[in-house]
Design a protein around this motif. Structure first.
Motif, PDB file in Angstrom:
ATOM      1  N   GLY A  68       3.805  12.971   2.427  1.00  0.00           N
ATOM      2  CA  GLY A  68       2.939  11.814   2.635  1.00  0.00           C
ATOM      3  C   GLY A  68       3.521  10.546   2.033  1.00  0.00           C
ATOM      4  O   GLY A  68       3.499   9.479   2.652  1.00  0.00           O
ATOM      5  N   ALA A  69       4.057  10.633   0.822  1.00  0.00           N
ATOM      6  CA  ALA A  69       4.673   9.474   0.176  1.00  0.00           C
ATOM      7  C   ALA A  69       5.896   9.007   0.967  1.00  0.00           C
ATOM      8  O   ALA A  69       6.106   7.792   1.132  1.00  0.00           O
ATOM      9  N   ALA A  70       6.683   9.936   1.479  1.00  0.00           N
ATOM     10  CA  ALA A  70       7.859   9.563   2.275  1.00  0.00           C
ATOM     11  C   ALA A  70       7.442   8.829   3.549  1.00  0.00           C
ATOM     12  O   ALA A  70       8.061   7.823   3.935  1.00  0.00           O
ATOM     13  N   ILE A  71       6.402   9.308   4.184  1.00  0.00           N
ATOM     14  CA  ILE A  71       5.887   8.630   5.381  1.00  0.00           C
ATOM     15  C   ILE A  71       5.451   7.208   5.032  1.00  0.00           C
ATOM     16  O   ILE A  71       5.745   6.258   5.760  1.00  0.00           O
TER      17      ILE A  71
ATOM     18  N   LEU B  15       6.579   5.321   2.607  1.00  0.00           N
ATOM     19  CA  LEU B  15       7.750   4.488   2.334  1.00  0.00           C
ATOM     20  C   LEU B  15       8.490   4.114   3.618  1.00  0.00           C
ATOM     21  O   LEU B  15       9.031   3.006   3.724  1.00  0.00           O
ATOM     22  N   ILE B  16       8.481   5.003   4.590  1.00  0.00           N
ATOM     23  CA  ILE B  16       9.053   4.649   5.900  1.00  0.00           C
ATOM     24  C   ILE B  16       8.234   3.513   6.502  1.00  0.00           C
ATOM     25  O   ILE B  16       8.776   2.553   7.051  1.00  0.00           O
ATOM     26  N   GLY B  17       6.914   3.589   6.368  1.00  0.00           N
ATOM     27  CA  GLY B  17       6.054   2.516   6.848  1.00  0.00           C
ATOM     28  C   GLY B  17       6.354   1.194   6.161  1.00  0.00           C
ATOM     29  O   GLY B  17       6.384   0.140   6.804  1.00  0.00           O
ATOM     30  N   VAL B  18       6.595   1.229   4.865  1.00  0.00           N
ATOM     31  CA  VAL B  18       6.966   0.011   4.130  1.00  0.00           C
ATOM     32  C   VAL B  18       8.224  -0.599   4.730  1.00  0.00           C
ATOM     33  O   VAL B  18       8.288  -1.806   4.988  1.00  0.00           O
ATOM     34  N   ALA B  19       9.224   0.240   4.952  1.00  0.00           N
ATOM     35  CA  ALA B  19      10.492  -0.253   5.508  1.00  0.00           C
ATOM     36  C   ALA B  19      10.288  -0.888   6.878  1.00  0.00           C
ATOM     37  O   ALA B  19      10.844  -1.951   7.177  1.00  0.00           O
ATOM     38  N   VAL B  20       9.484  -0.252   7.713  1.00  0.00           N
ATOM     39  CA  VAL B  20       9.235  -0.796   9.050  1.00  0.00           C
ATOM     40  C   VAL B  20       8.478  -2.121   8.957  1.00  0.00           C
ATOM     41  O   VAL B  20       8.845  -3.111   9.592  1.00  0.00           O
ATOM     42  N   ILE B  21       7.426  -2.146   8.160  1.00  0.00           N
ATOM     43  CA  ILE B  21       6.602  -3.353   8.062  1.00  0.00           C
ATOM     44  C   ILE B  21       7.387  -4.525   7.485  1.00  0.00           C
ATOM     45  O   ILE B  21       7.332  -5.635   8.009  1.00  0.00           O
ATOM     46  N   MET B  22       8.127  -4.289   6.425  1.00  0.00           N
ATOM     47  CA  MET B  22       8.759  -5.403   5.711  1.00  0.00           C
ATOM     48  C   MET B  22      10.153  -5.763   6.207  1.00  0.00           C
ATOM     49  O   MET B  22      10.529  -6.926   6.145  1.00  0.00           O
TER      50      MET B  22
ATOM     51  N   GLY C  20       0.818  -1.211   0.000  1.00  0.00           N
ATOM     52  CA  GLY C  20       0.000   0.000   0.000  1.00  0.00           C
ATOM     53  C   GLY C  20       0.850   1.259   0.000  1.00  0.00           C
ATOM     54  O   GLY C  20       0.545   2.232  -0.698  1.00  0.00           O
ATOM     55  N   GLY C  21       1.933   1.246   0.767  1.00  0.00           N
ATOM     56  CA  GLY C  21       2.844   2.394   0.782  1.00  0.00           C
ATOM     57  C   GLY C  21       3.561   2.575  -0.541  1.00  0.00           C
ATOM     58  O   GLY C  21       3.775   3.698  -1.013  1.00  0.00           O
TER      59      GLY C  21
END
Length: 112
Positions: free
Chosen positions: A93-96, A98-105, A67-68
């Motif tokens: 917003g997009a940077a936030i 992508l940070i979420g993607v990094a944390v999740i994955m 989703g990110g």
């Protein structure tokens, strides 16, 4: 190597999903015809298969992280294909996301 593979798959998935949705948009909203829509539907189907190739076995985690990627990729697609110019809030917003993607994955997890 797993993170590199995962990122490549996210890129392919984004291209297929965003491209497919864009083709359908063009076919329907811009009156380009049913062939555009048909190719868009095929691309969306390809996205579904590419998503299954993620190394992480958890559907929910992979799709949530994607989703990110979708958010950032959609803005990038708009820049490249539709000459869209995001404002600073779009970029933040997009940077936030992508940070979420990094944390999740890619955050270290117990047992991995």
């Amino acid at each position: 190597m797993t993170a590199a593979r995962s990122l490549l798959l996210f890129g392919l998935a984004a291209f297929a999903e965003i491209g497919g949705a864009w083709l359908i948009w063009q076919g329907w909203r811009e009156n380009r015809g049913l062939w555009w829509i048909a190719v868009g539907v095929v691309a969306l189907g390809a996205y579904g298969f590419v998503a299954t190739l993620q190394p992480d076995a958890n559907f929910g985690r992979s799709l949530a992280a994607y989703g990110g990627i979708f958010v950032a990729g959609s803005l990038a697609w708009g820049i490249v294909v539709d000459t869209f110019r995001p404002d600073r809030w779009d970029i933040i917003g997009a940077a936030i996301c992508l940070i979420g993607v990094a944390v999740i994955m890619y955050a270290p997890r117990a047992g991995h």
